[in-house]
Design a protein around this motif. Structure first.
Motif, PDB file in Angstrom:
ATOM      1  N   ASP A  33     -40.824 -17.689 -33.062  1.00 27.92           N
ATOM      2  CA  ASP A  33     -40.830 -18.463 -31.583  1.00 27.92           C
ATOM      3  C   ASP A  33     -41.864 -19.702 -31.908  1.00 27.92           C
ATOM      4  OD1 ASP A  33     -38.724 -16.909 -30.724  1.00 27.92           O
ATOM      5  OD2 ASP A  33     -39.957 -15.446 -29.482  1.00 27.92           O
ATOM      6  N   ASN A  34     -41.606 -20.830 -32.062  1.00 31.08           N
ATOM      7  CA  ASN A  34     -42.402 -21.842 -32.353  1.00 31.08           C
ATOM      8  C   ASN A  34     -42.413 -22.699 -31.300  1.00 31.08           C
ATOM      9  OD1 ASN A  34     -43.950 -23.767 -33.705  1.00 31.08           O
ATOM     10  ND2 ASN A  34     -42.666 -24.458 -35.376  1.00 31.08           N
ATOM     11  N   PRO A  35     -43.493 -23.157 -30.891  1.00 36.09           N
ATOM     12  CA  PRO A  35     -43.566 -24.037 -29.368  1.00 36.09           C
ATOM     13  C   PRO A  35     -43.098 -25.610 -30.078  1.00 36.09           C
ATOM     14  CG  PRO A  35     -46.021 -23.470 -30.644  1.00 36.09           C
ATOM     15  CD  PRO A  35     -44.939 -22.612 -31.268  1.00 36.09           C
ATOM     16  N   SER A  36     -43.051 -25.959 -31.371  1.00 41.18           N
ATOM     17  CA  SER A  36     -42.802 -27.118 -31.635  1.00 41.18           C
ATOM     18  C   SER A  36     -41.175 -27.168 -31.897  1.00 41.18           C
ATOM     19  CB  SER A  36     -43.337 -27.647 -32.996  1.00 41.18           C
ATOM     20  OG  SER A  36     -43.057 -26.782 -33.956  1.00 41.18           O
ATOM     21  N   ALA A  37     -40.422 -26.253 -31.677  1.00 39.52           N
ATOM     22  CA  ALA A  37     -39.032 -26.036 -31.747  1.00 39.52           C
ATOM     23  C   ALA A  37     -38.084 -26.771 -30.723  1.00 39.52           C
ATOM     24  CB  ALA A  37     -38.452 -24.635 -32.037  1.00 39.52           C
ATOM     25  N   THR A  38     -37.293 -27.456 -31.473  1.00 36.12           N
ATOM     26  CA  THR A  38     -36.258 -28.064 -30.433  1.00 36.12           C
ATOM     27  C   THR A  38     -35.074 -27.116 -30.147  1.00 36.12           C
ATOM     28  OG1 THR A  38     -36.852 -30.470 -31.269  1.00 36.12           O
ATOM     29  CG2 THR A  38     -34.647 -30.092 -29.927  1.00 36.12           C
ATOM     30  N   MET A  39     -34.988 -26.749 -28.771  1.00 38.69           N
ATOM     31  CA  MET A  39     -33.787 -25.659 -28.613  1.00 38.69           C
ATOM     32  C   MET A  39     -32.640 -26.233 -28.458  1.00 38.69           C
ATOM     33  SD  MET A  39     -35.993 -23.271 -28.389  1.00 38.69           S
ATOM     34  CE  MET A  39     -34.956 -21.985 -27.571  1.00 38.69           C
ATOM     35  N   VAL A  40     -32.268 -27.441 -28.027  1.00 40.04           N
ATOM     36  CA  VAL A  40     -30.890 -27.941 -27.918  1.00 40.04           C
ATOM     37  C   VAL A  40     -30.793 -29.383 -28.400  1.00 40.04           C
ATOM     38  CG1 VAL A  40     -30.145 -26.516 -26.084  1.00 40.04           C
ATOM     39  CG2 VAL A  40     -31.277 -28.589 -25.579  1.00 40.04           C
ATOM     40  N   ASN A  41     -29.680 -29.773 -28.642  1.00 42.02           N
ATOM     41  CA  ASN A  41     -29.588 -31.186 -29.336  1.00 42.02           C
ATOM     42  C   ASN A  41     -27.998 -31.657 -28.945  1.00 42.02           C
ATOM     43  OD1 ASN A  41     -30.209 -33.723 -30.713  1.00 42.02           O
ATOM     44  ND2 ASN A  41     -29.111 -32.731 -32.583  1.00 42.02           N
ATOM     45  N   PRO A  42     -27.930 -32.679 -28.257  1.00 47.87           N
ATOM     46  CA  PRO A  42     -28.978 -33.792 -28.074  1.00 47.87           C
ATOM     47  C   PRO A  42     -29.928 -33.483 -26.911  1.00 47.87           C
ATOM     48  CG  PRO A  42     -26.934 -34.615 -27.236  1.00 47.87           C
ATOM     49  CD  PRO A  42     -26.554 -33.249 -27.851  1.00 47.87           C
ATOM     50  N   PRO A  43     -30.946 -34.272 -26.931  1.00 44.21           N
ATOM     51  CA  PRO A  43     -31.980 -33.965 -25.910  1.00 44.21           C
ATOM     52  C   PRO A  43     -31.355 -34.593 -24.669  1.00 44.21           C
ATOM     53  CG  PRO A  43     -32.609 -35.526 -27.221  1.00 44.21           C
ATOM     54  CD  PRO A  43     -31.569 -35.288 -27.833  1.00 44.21           C
ATOM     55  N   LEU A  44     -32.103 -33.996 -23.660  1.00 39.01           N
ATOM     56  CA  LEU A  44     -31.650 -34.806 -21.862  1.00 39.01           C
ATOM     57  C   LEU A  44     -32.126 -35.909 -22.017  1.00 39.01           C
ATOM     58  CD1 LEU A  44     -30.915 -34.086 -19.147  1.00 39.01           C
ATOM     59  CD2 LEU A  44     -33.212 -33.333 -18.833  1.00 39.01           C
ATOM     60  N   ASN A  45     -31.211 -36.964 -21.831  1.00 38.41           N
ATOM     61  CA  ASN A  45     -31.497 -38.368 -21.544  1.00 38.41           C
ATOM     62  C   ASN A  45     -31.223 -38.779 -19.960  1.00 38.41           C
ATOM     63  OD1 ASN A  45     -28.570 -38.251 -21.357  1.00 38.41           O
ATOM     64  ND2 ASN A  45     -28.456 -39.262 -23.143  1.00 38.41           N
ATOM     65  N   GLY A  46     -30.845 -37.913 -19.398  1.00 37.27           N
ATOM     66  CA  GLY A  46     -30.702 -38.429 -17.796  1.00 37.27           C
ATOM     67  C   GLY A  46     -29.293 -38.377 -17.493  1.00 37.27           C
ATOM     68  N   LYS A  47     -28.376 -38.600 -18.284  1.00 34.53           N
ATOM     69  CA  LYS A  47     -26.919 -38.738 -18.259  1.00 34.53           C
ATOM     70  C   LYS A  47     -26.158 -37.446 -18.575  1.00 34.53           C
ATOM     71  CE  LYS A  47     -26.932 -43.752 -18.713  1.00 34.53           C
ATOM     72  NZ  LYS A  47     -26.039 -44.931 -19.513  1.00 34.53           N
ATOM     73  N   ASN A  48     -26.764 -36.544 -19.328  1.00 35.42           N
ATOM     74  CA  ASN A  48     -25.963 -35.482 -19.871  1.00 35.42           C
ATOM     75  C   ASN A  48     -26.555 -34.063 -19.424  1.00 35.42           C
ATOM     76  OD1 ASN A  48     -28.277 -35.825 -21.173  1.00 35.42           O
ATOM     77  ND2 ASN A  48     -27.646 -35.022 -23.210  1.00 35.42           N
ATOM     78  N   TYR A  49     -27.049 -34.224 -18.105  1.00 35.10           N
ATOM     79  CA  TYR A  49     -27.903 -32.971 -17.613  1.00 35.10           C
ATOM     80  C   TYR A  49     -27.275 -31.564 -17.434  1.00 35.10           C
ATOM     81  CZ  TYR A  49     -30.156 -29.788 -14.710  1.00 35.10           C
ATOM     82  OH  TYR A  49     -30.864 -28.633 -13.966  1.00 35.10           O
ATOM     83  N   ASN A  50     -25.700 -31.652 -17.068  1.00 33.90           N
ATOM     84  CA  ASN A  50     -24.971 -30.498 -16.921  1.00 33.90           C
ATOM     85  C   ASN A  50     -24.738 -29.877 -18.372  1.00 33.90           C
ATOM     86  OD1 ASN A  50     -24.283 -30.714 -14.013  1.00 33.90           O
ATOM     87  ND2 ASN A  50     -23.419 -32.386 -14.616  1.00 33.90           N
ATOM     88  N   ALA A  51     -24.567 -30.766 -19.323  1.00 30.31           N
ATOM     89  CA  ALA A  51     -24.368 -30.082 -20.777  1.00 30.31           C
ATOM     90  C   ALA A  51     -25.649 -29.457 -21.312  1.00 30.31           C
ATOM     91  CB  ALA A  51     -23.626 -31.073 -21.510  1.00 30.31           C
TER      92      ALA A  51
END
Length: 395
Positions: A33-51
């Motif tokens: 468990d690395n704190p610098s890891a990115t859990m999901v992709n693409p990141p949240l940009n304000g238009k894709n919150y539900n996904a």
């Protein structure tokens, strides 16, 4: 006297383990468990919150950390024995959230202390469950057409819109004290799935008309997954047929191509498998090579004076200038359909006709037509016949 309480004195005292060391505890942190890891992709940009929220929830559930952000694990006091373990997990989850959003959004939640507060802030800010967004989704779904998209691409775009709409308009669940046993909810789910399948069929191109009619006339209506599968099969079959038709057209065009220089429509001698080792040309062997043994005296060309050096030039070595001369002859044959002598004969006959008074039809016009036709025929013969001094053999 036997001490019956001996077994109580021999009991091993229970050791209270740190919850962060228990793999089944939500406080447990794995070494990966690395704190610098990115859990999901693409990141949240304000238009894709539900996904993004769905993907992030799956990732946190897999890490056994989702209860930190939904409020099930409250914030302990500083004197609580689990405070240090909670603080480590809270910092780890907050780092994951910051790495899974865009830079501008991350700057707005970086100063929040608790991961639960950051999660709630994003939900309240970007959840668009109002009627405006729902009306936009209905409009986008009704206007979505396949056009140049493949069936799979078209279905993917439609499914994204349908799932977002379903997130705003979920099917209600029975909350009665005594649960209902009727099939009302199941029928609602079935009708919604049928509506989605019909909406998918309506957006397909006109080339799927036969498939759409067959599916809509079937009872019961297949599931949307089966409908998509049938549409993909029809698309694959159509592409295969179009490819076959294209190959047939190409083959027909190839068959109608004119023959090369020095060939006739009936020879096609280059496919005989013969090859000359002297001039490096196909269609004949070295035993009958004109470039080696000389051109025969009966070898007629349109440029007799210019090509006379080729005739009976026995033993002349082959070089690249021969091909250049042949190419020049072919070019002149295209630019000059008649020879100079033929031009003179045509002009003389035309002058004779124009200076002669008009009479009844006689043999003059016929002779002129005969000369023009004969000269044209000779031009065609020299242009398409054995005029270029190479590969004019059939052996």
């Amino acid at each position: 006297m036997v001490n019956r309480n001996n077994h109580n004195n021999n009991q091993v005292p229970q050791v209270v383990l740190d919850p962060s060391q228990n793999p089944g505890s939500p406080y447990f942190i794995h070494s990966s468990d690395n704190p610098s890891a990115t859990m999901v992709n693409p990141p949240l940009n304000g238009k894709n919150y539900n996904a993004w929220a769905r993907s992030m929830k799956r990732a946190l559930v897999a890490k056994n950390k989702f209860r930190f952000v939904n409020g099930e694990i409250p914030v302990p006091t500083a004197t609580d024995a689990n405070f240090e373990a909670w603080d480590r997990c809270n910092s780890l989850i907050h780092s994951w959230i910051l790495n899974s959003v865009t830079t501008s959004i991350a700057n707005s939640i970086v100063f929040l202390e608790n991961a639960c507060d950051a999660w709630r802030d994003l939900r309240d800010r970007f959840t668009q469950g109002d009627l405006v967004r729902i009306s936009e989704l209905h409009s986008e779904i009704s206007n979505l057409k396949q056009n140049s998209l493949s069936v799979n691409e078209y279905y993917t775009e439609l499914k994204i819109l349908l799932e977002e709409l379903e997130n705003y308009r979920p099917i209600p669940q029975c909350r009665c004290a005594v649960p209902c046993r009727c099939d009302a909810i199941e029928n609602v789910k079935l009708f919604r799935e049928q509506d989605n399948a019909i909406r998918f069929l309506l957006g397909l191109n006109d080339s799927f008309g036969v498939v759409k009619s067959q599916i809509l006339m079937s009872y019961p209506l297949p599931s949307i997954a089966k409908v998509v599968s049938l549409a993909i099969q029809h698309e694959r079959q159509t592409v295969t047929e179009e490819t076959g038709d294209s190959l047939a057209i190409v083959n027909a065009a190839e068959g109608k191509k004119p023959y090369g220089r020095g060939t006739s429509a009936n020879s096609n001698y280059k496919n005989t498998g013969k090859f000359c080792t002297h001039c490096k040309k196909p269609g004949h062997t070295i035993e009958i090579c004109y470039r080696l043994h000389g051109y025969p005296t009966t070898f007629n060309t349109r440029y007799g004076a210019q090509s006379s050096s080729h005739v009976n030039n026995t033993g002349r070595s082959y070089d690249s200038s021969d091909d250049q001369e042949d190419d020049a002859y072919s070019q002149r044959a295209i630019e000059e359909p008649f020879t100079a002598d033929q031009y003179k004969r045509i002009i003389a006959m035309i002058q004779q006709v124009t200076t002669t008074p008009k009479k009844a039809p006689d043999s003059n016009n016929a002779s002129v037509n005969h000369v023009i036709k004969s000269t044209a025929y000779e031009g065609e013969t020299t242009r398409h016949g054995c005029s270029n001094q190479e590969e004019d053999w059939f052996g």
